[in-house]
Design a protein around this motif. Sequence first.
Motif, mmCIF file in Angstrom:
data_model
loop_
_atom_site.group_PDB
_atom_site.id
_atom_site.type_symbol
_atom_site.label_atom_id
_atom_site.label_comp_id
_atom_site.label_asym_id
_atom_site.label_seq_id
_atom_site.Cartn_x
_atom_site.Cartn_y
_atom_site.Cartn_z
ATOM 1 N N MET A 1 0.845 -1.167 0.000
ATOM 2 C CA MET A 1 0.000 0.000 0.000
ATOM 3 C C MET A 1 0.895 1.236 0.000
ATOM 4 O O MET A 1 1.940 1.267 0.627
ATOM 5 C CB MET A 1 -0.893 -0.005 1.235
ATOM 6 C CG MET A 1 -1.818 1.188 1.283
ATOM 7 S SD MET A 1 -2.783 1.298 2.784
ATOM 8 C CE MET A 1 -3.536 -0.269 2.852
ATOM 9 N N ALA A 2 0.463 2.231 -0.694
ATOM 10 C CA ALA A 2 1.238 3.450 -0.829
ATOM 11 C C ALA A 2 0.800 4.474 0.213
ATOM 12 O O ALA A 2 -0.385 4.668 0.452
ATOM 13 C CB ALA A 2 1.049 4.022 -2.221
ATOM 14 N N ALA A 3 1.778 5.120 0.829
ATOM 15 C CA ALA A 3 1.475 6.236 1.716
ATOM 16 C C ALA A 3 1.302 7.469 0.847
ATOM 17 O O ALA A 3 1.872 7.564 -0.239
ATOM 18 C CB ALA A 3 2.601 6.441 2.710
ATOM 19 N N GLY A 4 0.537 8.403 1.307
ATOM 20 C CA GLY A 4 0.361 9.612 0.517
ATOM 21 C C GLY A 4 -0.650 10.543 1.129
ATOM 22 O O GLY A 4 -1.065 10.379 2.273
ATOM 23 N N GLY A 5 -1.041 11.515 0.330
ATOM 24 C CA GLY A 5 -2.011 12.488 0.779
ATOM 25 C C GLY A 5 -2.411 13.381 -0.367
ATOM 26 O O GLY A 5 -1.979 13.197 -1.500
ATOM 27 N N PHE A 6 -3.238 14.360 -0.056
ATOM 28 C CA PHE A 6 -3.722 15.262 -1.081
ATOM 29 C C PHE A 6 -3.888 16.654 -0.502
ATOM 30 O O PHE A 6 -3.914 16.836 0.718
ATOM 31 C CB PHE A 6 -5.055 14.770 -1.658
ATOM 32 C CG PHE A 6 -6.189 14.853 -0.673
ATOM 33 C CD1 PHE A 6 -7.043 15.950 -0.666
ATOM 34 C CD2 PHE A 6 -6.393 13.858 0.251
ATOM 35 C CE1 PHE A 6 -8.076 16.033 0.246
ATOM 36 C CE2 PHE A 6 -7.430 13.941 1.165
ATOM 37 C CZ PHE A 6 -8.272 15.028 1.154
ATOM 38 N N CYS A 7 -4.007 17.621 -1.396
ATOM 39 C CA CYS A 7 -4.244 19.002 -1.009
ATOM 40 C C CYS A 7 -5.220 19.599 -2.006
ATOM 41 O O CYS A 7 -4.998 19.521 -3.214
ATOM 42 C CB CYS A 7 -2.929 19.776 -1.015
ATOM 43 S SG CYS A 7 -3.119 21.492 -0.539
ATOM 44 N N LYS A 8 -6.299 20.159 -1.506
ATOM 45 C CA LYS A 8 -7.276 20.799 -2.382
ATOM 46 C C LYS A 8 -6.859 22.253 -2.596
ATOM 47 O O LYS A 8 -6.577 22.982 -1.658
ATOM 48 C CB LYS A 8 -8.667 20.727 -1.768
ATOM 49 C CG LYS A 8 -9.742 21.137 -2.725
ATOM 50 C CD LYS A 8 -11.110 20.724 -2.233
ATOM 51 C CE LYS A 8 -12.113 21.042 -3.311
ATOM 52 N NZ LYS A 8 -13.431 20.571 -2.988
ATOM 53 N N LEU A 9 -6.821 22.654 -3.854
ATOM 54 C CA LEU A 9 -6.414 24.008 -4.212
ATOM 55 C C LEU A 9 -7.617 24.946 -4.241
ATOM 56 O O LEU A 9 -8.766 24.487 -4.324
ATOM 57 C CB LEU A 9 -5.721 23.986 -5.573
ATOM 58 C CG LEU A 9 -4.500 23.069 -5.666
ATOM 59 C CD1 LEU A 9 -3.940 23.079 -7.079
ATOM 60 C CD2 LEU A 9 -3.445 23.486 -4.675
ATOM 61 N N PRO A 10 -7.393 26.258 -4.185
ATOM 62 C CA PRO A 10 -8.508 27.212 -4.166
ATOM 63 C C PRO A 10 -9.432 27.128 -5.392
ATOM 64 O O PRO A 10 -10.610 27.444 -5.294
ATOM 65 C CB PRO A 10 -7.822 28.579 -4.116
ATOM 66 C CG PRO A 10 -6.495 28.316 -3.507
ATOM 67 C CD PRO A 10 -6.112 26.939 -3.958
ATOM 68 N N ASN A 11 -8.909 26.680 -6.533
ATOM 69 C CA ASN A 11 -9.755 26.599 -7.729
ATOM 70 C C ASN A 11 -10.556 25.301 -7.794
ATOM 71 O O ASN A 11 -11.249 25.047 -8.775
ATOM 72 C CB ASN A 11 -8.913 26.767 -8.994
ATOM 73 C CG ASN A 11 -7.912 25.658 -9.190
ATOM 74 O OD1 ASN A 11 -7.779 24.765 -8.358
ATOM 75 N ND2 ASN A 11 -7.184 25.721 -10.287
ATOM 76 N N VAL A 14 -7.210 19.247 -7.172
ATOM 77 C CA VAL A 14 -6.413 18.663 -6.101
ATOM 78 C C VAL A 14 -5.047 18.266 -6.624
ATOM 79 O O VAL A 14 -4.873 18.020 -7.817
ATOM 80 C CB VAL A 14 -7.090 17.422 -5.477
ATOM 81 C CG1 VAL A 14 -8.392 17.769 -4.806
ATOM 82 C CG2 VAL A 14 -7.268 16.330 -6.482
ATOM 83 N N VAL A 15 -4.093 18.209 -5.723
ATOM 84 C CA VAL A 15 -2.781 17.637 -5.993
ATOM 85 C C VAL A 15 -2.648 16.444 -5.062
ATOM 86 O O VAL A 15 -2.785 16.564 -3.848
ATOM 87 C CB VAL A 15 -1.645 18.650 -5.752
ATOM 88 C CG1 VAL A 15 -0.289 17.977 -5.885
ATOM 89 C CG2 VAL A 15 -1.762 19.806 -6.716
ATOM 90 N N VAL A 16 -2.415 15.269 -5.652
ATOM 91 C CA VAL A 16 -2.269 14.033 -4.899
ATOM 92 C C VAL A 16 -0.801 13.636 -4.913
ATOM 93 O O VAL A 16 -0.150 13.657 -5.960
ATOM 94 C CB VAL A 16 -3.136 12.907 -5.517
ATOM 95 C CG1 VAL A 16 -2.872 11.589 -4.826
ATOM 96 C CG2 VAL A 16 -4.606 13.268 -5.429
#
Length: 114
Positions: A1-11, A14-16
């Motif tokens: 399984m891969a560790a990771g995360g995301f960030c939602k941008l104002p527009n 998302v960047v995963v």
Amino acid sequence: MAAGGFCKLPNGTVVVALNLPGTAPDGIGAVRVLVHARNRARALTRLRNLGLRAVYLRGNAAPPTPDEITAVLHHPDGLVWRTFCDTAVGVPVGPPELWHPIRALLRHRAPAQA
């Protein structure tokens, strides 16, 4: 399984970010992959369409840093990677490597599969 995360941008996009384990015998270790997409599902679909079938994002343990977000937003494909050495504290060791387009990773994987 891969560790990771995301960030939602104002527009609304998302960047995963995913840390994938390295199993290639040619010296490429673990890699950190960044994907810019409309939502998380589309980001993972982009990776699966490239042949990374067993990629899942569970949780948000390792979200992308602001520098990583900038790197993926400035790349025309919106999909980049670099090697990632994860220590016990989760900090990369050594000088940071430049980001590569995903095509470079797929070229490294192709000879190992044949």
